[in-house]
Design an enzyme around this catalytic site. Structure first.
Site, PDB file in Angstrom:
ATOM      1  CD  GLU A  10      -1.723   2.282   1.732  1.00 24.69           C
ATOM      2  OE1 GLU A  10      -1.387   3.355   0.805  1.00 24.69           O
ATOM      3  OE2 GLU A  10      -1.607   2.618   2.842  1.00 24.69           O
ATOM      4  CB  CYS A  53      -2.305   7.201   2.152  1.00 24.35           C
ATOM      5  SG  CYS A  53      -3.091   5.566   2.738  1.00 24.35           S
TER       6      CYS A  53
END
Length: 483
Positions: A252, A286
């Protein structure tokens, strides 16, 4: 809160809490004061070897412990984490900077994640495939093996819980390298699992020089899986190491989520919701709205509403009552924010508020709103990871979809509209692993979290988060062979 209550950072190796044995040290800083909270001694190569030996030795027993045993330990760990939430929220706020309310919420989510994986680990079903008479065709799910996990500083409890929860529920042992900036939050999750009865060696925590730790872990024959939450640059480096050593990966790697706001929305409500999401954790998230494309019919009203919100936001140390936004994590983030703002203004963007460091101790940057931001401005291209809201007006939906997708990232995307046609068209057209329609929340324990393109691959949370730590074995069993 007094910083004297902040714990001494320690490694957790083979069931023992102790300092690292390297010759190097670093200070854990309070980003709200720039003052040291504690001194962290790094893990040595010998420490890392001990953690690897422990993970390798304990892997078979943990796998054979069975789903029910793993369930009970994870559930007790979640309960212990909830019981520690008030004390631990102060640690998290001190080392990371976020307000206490956000810290408590993060710890609550972390406990929910452990609960989810505890339950889901009992449902790692295989299947029986129909075959010819006298045969059994079975597909079994097995633990993939010892895991090397890497977690960042922006959500230092949640990311640790995600990786430990998925790996442990699947039956995998773990060596986890947490962010050295935020060791206490990682330590807390390990402490709660230790109290819950996790056997020694099954989960190990190491803190050290990132490049040295990651290289040693990924080159070890013990490790069979890598899970990283981090930057695109770090993901590429670890990806090369993983390929060289035949390791399965989950990555990720951040995002730069576009937000498309239609002409038919309640503009005040949508602007407030987007601003709340963007300024959470000082923008160091994010998967939140990052670059805003607002229909020209409502753009001026959206800019005005977001600016009012930003100007009224109470910025201060996270542990102070009433603080709504804390500092950035370090001085480097301040420099990045200023470069992004200066670049946008130089290219013709209009600055409505903020745009500079706040004149006080700590890494505080003023909540910033920019409008008329051109497509080639760096803040529209790069992951800003800070409290900057860049806004551009649009009139044509197809054109703005092209702009939204012209990015190397593909983690999250958003659309706000009351039109079913727009919701369907935009949801289908956006190139991202997750799309929020009339919501800013993309991360839930029950649904998979992950991106595409430069934002990585694989998933955490949901059923997919458990499957990431499992491998499939096919058994084709026939009757004994006789002449």
């Amino acid at each position: 809160m007094s910083t004297s209550n902040y714990p001494q950072p320690l490694q957790f190796i083979d069931g023992q809490w102790r300092e690292g044995r390297a010759d190097s040290w670093e200070s854990v800083l309070d980003p709200a004061t720039e003052q040291p909270l504690a001194r962290l001694r790094h893990a040595s190569p010998g420490d890392i070897d001990e953690a690897l030996v422990a993970a390798g030795r304990s892997a078979a027993a943990w796998r054979e412990a069975g789903a029910d045993s793993r369930y009970r330990i994870l559930r007790r760990g979640a309960e212990a984490l909830r019981a520690e939430a008030d004390r631990a929220a102060a640690w998290l706020s001190l080392e990371q900077g976020k307000p206490l309310a956000e810290a408590r919420a993060e710890l609550g989510v972390s406990a929910d994640i452990l609960d989810w994986y505890a339950e889901e680990g009992r449902r790692a079903y295989g299947r029986i495939v129909p075959g010819a008479s006298g045969t059994r065709l079975m597909v079994l799910q097995e633990p993939i093996g010892p895991v090397a996990a890497f977690t960042p500083w922006n959500f230092p409890a949640t990311t640790v819980a995600r990786k430990l929860g998925g790996a442990l529920a699947a039956g995998c042992s773990v060596v986890l390298k947490a962010a050295e900036e935020t060791p206490a939050s990682a330590m807390l999750v390990f402490q709660c699992l230790e109290r819950a009865g996790l056997p020694a060696g099954v989960a190990n925590l190491v803190l050290g020089v990132p490049a040295q730790v990651s290289t040693q872990l990924l080159q070890s024959p013990v490790i069979r899986k890598v899970s990283l939450t981090g930057s695109l640059a770090v993901g590429r480096l670890l990806g090369h190491l993983a390929v060289d050593n035949d390791l399965v990966t989950t990555m990720e790697l951040g995002g730069n989520a576009p937000v498309i706001v239609g002409p038919d929305v309640d503009i005040e409500a949508v602007a407030k919701l987007c601003a709340q999401a963007k300024f959470r954790n000082a923008g160091q998230v994010c998967n939140v709205p990052s670059r805003f494309y607002v229909h020209e019919a409502v753009c001026a009203a959206f800019v005005a509403a977001v600016t009012r919100f930003a100007e009224q936001l109470r910025v201060g140390p996270g542990i102070e009552p009433g603080s709504e936004m804390g500092p950035l994590a370090n001085g480097r983030r301040l420099e990045v924010m200023q470069r992004l703002v200066d670049d946008a203004v130089a290219r013709g963007a209009r600055l409505h508020c903020g745009g500079q460091r706040i004149a006080r101790d700590g890494y505080f940057y003023a909540p910033t709103v920019l409008s008329q931001v051109p497509a080639d401005a760096r803040v529209m291209v790069e992951e800003a990871f800070g409290p900057i809201v860049p806004i551009a007006a649009f009139s044509d939906l197809d054109a703005v979809l092209r702009l939204a997708n012209e990015t190397p990232y593909g983690l999250g995307s958003f659309v706000f509209t009351e039109s079913l046609d727009w919701a369907t068209r935009v949801g289908d057209a956006l190139e991202a692993g997750m799309v929020g329609i009339n919501t800013t929340v993309l991360s839930r324990t029950e649904t998979p979290f992950g991106g595409i393109k430069g934002s990585g691959h694989g998933h955490e949370s949901g059923v997919e988060g458990l499957e990431a730590y499992l491998r499939r074995k096919v058994i084709l069993q026939h009757l004994p062979v006789r002449g």
